[in-house]
Design an enzyme around this catalytic site. Structure first.
Site, mmCIF file in Angstrom:
data_model
loop_
_atom_site.group_PDB
_atom_site.id
_atom_site.type_symbol
_atom_site.label_atom_id
_atom_site.label_comp_id
_atom_site.label_asym_id
_atom_site.label_seq_id
_atom_site.Cartn_x
_atom_site.Cartn_y
_atom_site.Cartn_z
ATOM 1 N N HIS A 259 0.723 -1.188 0.057
ATOM 2 C CA HIS A 259 0.016 0.194 -0.011
ATOM 3 C C HIS A 259 0.931 1.248 0.112
ATOM 4 C CE1 HIS A 259 -3.648 2.457 0.143
ATOM 5 N NE2 HIS A 259 -4.309 1.552 0.916
ATOM 6 N N TYR B 4 -15.050 6.069 7.968
ATOM 7 C CA TYR B 4 -13.961 6.512 6.967
ATOM 8 C C TYR B 4 -14.265 6.075 5.502
ATOM 9 C CZ TYR B 4 -9.024 6.776 5.054
ATOM 10 O OH TYR B 4 -7.799 7.160 4.240
ATOM 11 N N THR C 71 -4.745 10.664 -0.759
ATOM 12 C CA THR C 71 -6.233 10.335 -0.409
ATOM 13 C C THR C 71 -6.372 11.439 0.872
ATOM 14 O OG1 THR C 71 -5.497 8.706 1.367
ATOM 15 C CG2 THR C 71 -6.092 7.674 -0.811
#
Length: 772
Positions: free
Chosen positions: A474, A590, A603
């Protein structure tokens, strides 16, 4: 085996008659072709640097400027207002009268070039100003202002040239630092439905105290960083959220992507691997040559930042004691392959050309047919990447920094990507398709905890029955970037490369290709002990994760959009209703949004649990008056869309507060407010996987070739991870994860583990019912 060919490229022996020199022309030819390919890459990269360096102009526009200046000079008009003469006078060269026309021409070229560069800078500045305009996003559909219409026209004019992948990078605006007062106000509004009156009062006092004392001091440092850095968030986000995490990245950080839901293009494992590897390398070629179209906001001409594509291939995350490091290499001509406990290096280029899919299939089949057993300690070596980071870092430094272990580890870390040839069968099949789909998701997410290399930027899994999947690390990029790659791979595999009638890849095979190279290891007992320890940590984590994949087919975005409601807002509100039915309350929610409208943007968080969504949920459960619920639902939808737009345009809450917290740590000061804000758990973590390249999939003629999307593990031990993908007009695929160890997330038994998805399905259908 390029090094083997080079080693025997020439031989010589000393004889009584002299030196006998023997050359291998085949090997020398391969070396020559490899060099040609390398130089072509360099020329291509240089050409792309020039093209994107002058965008939105073109290199040929320089010639147009030169000709225009010369034409005006020929008509005895000086467009430079004397500058050309001054340039000629200051040239560091002496010339005679007969040479004066030549030096006049040289002065014209200098002036034209300077004028051309000035025009490019002006065009870039104008493009940057245009891309800084975001008011269009807040206008109602069908009610476009005149300002926005003019803006769109100007943007289309400046973007009329075909751009390269990175052409817009230097023209993208810088992410702004929000005003601290506005951020705190929005934060307090977001937590209001989650706090009691006394709790909200206490939090308000903490926020006011923070703003009046420490907050403005931290804000000044943050504004200074925003003036200096390309993006004031991204580097700290990458380091502190991802790279400094000392726990396992498997499940906690890595995420997955799945194959087609209903079809498998071929049942031959080697053939599927051949086409998949080829498609990925074709994508890499497009990235290297910048031939991919820049990603844009769907339905618009507005570009998104493409910086995350730079580290997509040839990248690995190397462990450290305090922080990991992302290492990226310029290019790799091989991939790393794992099969039944053995690691291989598979060369995918020969004589300067990419192997055909059929040749890669042939090489993969050689690996599958290789009967050799794993070396001592080799089989479960990948568990080191699945466990805690500090022990892996220590072992790597001590036992993998030299010798054959270093060479073998380099072959994995420097590979274009990692491939696992799994000996299991997966997919929606058999008598229990739903259960098998869940096991399929878990398999891609963590596998056996040692048969993936979780440090690689991404790993491809090819199962025994031809099914495929992707596991992505990630820190280097977010899901939309990987989803774009995976969409291209699936479409290229199925519709462009294709298979023969017997399921094999198309093309011919050069059977003289060297065998894939087995990696050699010398694993001492100390490393084997740590491997067992890391595997135990990873296995406990994997066994605790429950994954459920749920294709929702009752309706899709088609019916939702007819109601003039955002499909994403519709799903998010339905998730709030489902969570409330499940847990009897609300939680901090979230939803991932992107900030790629800005340079190096990643993001931002959309706090989906709002006052408006909570009001609708309570109305649904208590009043159940259709008209009132419909009104509240529309208010909640509009509020959610506004929150999403604010997050996209740099007015979010969480990244700003996160960076303020980082500054406070650097200054060595504590903030009770920031500490409490950043310790709040996200019990409902959600994300939409975007479908970005629908033109690659012909769903009318091939309706079964629909993607399942992907998912991720739960963020909180007592929460849910919910990923969803809106496929076509009539389907929404959900991926829900939770932990068996938490009784509150109803994951204890196989009977009630699907309750969350059932409630989601019910809530979505129930929400739609209000509009009939």
């Amino acid at each position: 085996m390029a090094e083997a060919h080079q080693a025997v490229a020439f031989q010589f022996t000393i004889t009584p008659e002299g030196i006998d020199l023997q050359l291998s022309y085949q090997a020398l030819n391969q070396i020559y072709l490899s060099g040609v390919r390398s130089w072509k890459k360099r020329v291509s990269r240089l050409r792309n640097r020039v093209i994107k360096g002058v965008y939105p102009a073109s290199p040929s526009s320089w010639l147009f400027v030169v000709i225009a200046i010369l034409a005006t000079m020929y008509m005895r008009s000086d467009p430079s207002m004397g500058l050309i003469t001054k340039i000629q006078q200051h040239l560091p060269l002496r010339y005679t009268e007969t040479q004066e026309p030549l030096y006049t021409m040289l002065s014209v070229l200098v002036f034209s070039t300077l004028l051309w560069l000035s025009l490019i800078l002006a065009l870039r500045f104008c493009l940057k100003l245009l891309l800084s305009y975001h008011q269009w996003m807040f206008e109602q559909h069908g009610r476009v202002s005149n300002t926005t219409k003019v803006w769109v026209t100007l943007l289309r004019l400046l973007s009329s040239r075909k751009p390269l992948l990175y052409s817009y990078q230097t023209s993208l605006p810088i992410l702004p630092v929000p005003a601290i007062k506005e951020t705190l106000s929005r934060y307090l509004e977001s937590v209001r439905p989650l706090l009691t009156d006394p709790g909200y009062k206490r939090m308000t006092e903490l926020a006011n105290q923070f703003e009046s004392n420490l907050g403005n001091r931290l804000q000044r440092y943050l504004k200074l960083k925003a003036l200096w850095a390309t993006n004031y968030v991204s580097d700290w986000w990458e380091e502190y959220i991802y790279l400094r995490s000392r726990g396992p990245i498997m499940v906690n950080s890595n995420y997955y992507g799945m194959d087609f839901l209903y079809v498998t293009p071929t049942a031959l494992q080697a053939a599927r691997a051949g086409n998949t590897i080829t498609a990925l390398l074709l994508y890499r070629r497009k990235v290297n040559r910048e031939e991919l179209k820049p990603s844009r906001v769907p339905g618009t001409v507005i570009p998104l930042c493409a910086a995350q594509c730079e580290r997509m291939f040839n990248t690995t995350r190397t462990p450290g004691v305090e922080t990991d490091v992302l290492q990226h290499w310029q290019d790799s001509e091989f991939v790393a392959v794992y099969h039944k406990g053995r690691f291989f290096r598979l060369w995918v280029y020969t004589a300067g050309r990419l192997l055909s899919p059929r040749e890669i299939e042939h090489q993969i089949q050689r690996i599958l047919d290789d009967p050799s057993p794993p070396q001592p300690g080799e089989e479960k070596l990948g568990a080191l990447t699945a466990g805690d980071r500090v022990p892996w870092s220590q072992m790597r430094k001590q036992y993998f920094s030299s010798g054959i272990n270093k060479r073998s580890l380099d072959s994995i870390e420097r590979a274009a990507f990692f491939v696992t040839l799994d000996d299991e069968e997966q997919g929606m099949r058999g008598e229990d398709p739903a259960g098998n789909l869940d096991r399929y998701a878990k398999s891609i997410l963590h596998g056996k905890c040692y048969d993936r290399w979780f440090d690689k930027s991404f790993s491809i899994v090819i199962y025994k029955n031809g099914k495929s999947g992707l596991n992505a690390e990630h820190s280097w990029a977010d899901a939309p970037t990987v989803a774009h790659l995976w969409e291209f791979t699936l479409a290229t595999d199925a519709f462009q490369l294709g298979y023969s009638e017997d399921g094999h890849c198309k093309g011919e095979v050069d059977r003289s290709l060297p065998l894939p190279q087995r990696l050699v290891w010398d694993i001492p007992s100390e490393v084997q002990t740590l491997v067992c320890s890391s595997l135990a940590v990873a296995q406990a984590l994997a066994d605790d994760v429950d994954c459920h994949v749920f294709p929702f087919r009752d309706f899709g975005k088609g019916r939702i959009k007819k109601l003039k409601i955002s499909p994403d807002a519709f799903i998010q509100i339905s998730l709030q209703l489902a969570y409330y039915r499940d847990r009897g309350g609300f939680c901090l929610t979230y939803e991932a949004s992107m900030t790629r409208l800005f340079r190096e943007g990643r993001t931002e968080t959309v706090r989906s649990c709002s006052n408006e969504s909570c009001a609708f949920v309570k109305c649904d459960l208590v009043l159940q008056e259709a008209e009132q619920c419909r009104h509240l639902f529309r208010l909640a939808s509009e509020r959610h869309q506004n929150l999403y737009r604010m997050a996209m345009t740099g007015a979010g809450i969480d990244r700003h507060l996160f960076c303020l917290y980082v500054v406070s740590k650097y200054l060595g000061v504590d903030s009770p407010f920031l500490k409490e804000v950043l310790s709040e758990p996200w019990r409902l973590s959600t994300s939409q996987t975007p479908v970005q390249q629908m033109e690659l999939f012909d769903l009318k003629n091939y309706p079964d070739f629909i993607s399942l999307g992907g998912g991720f593990g739960p963020v909180a031990d007592d929460g849910y991870g919910v990923s969803y993908i809106i496929v076509g007009e009539d389907m929404i695929n959900f991926h829900v994860s939770s932990k068996y160890s938490c009784s509150q997330t109803v994951s204890k038994t196989s009977e009630n583990r699907k309750i969350m998805l059932f409630l989601t399905s019910y809530s979505i259908s129930n929400s739609l019912a209000y509009f009939h």
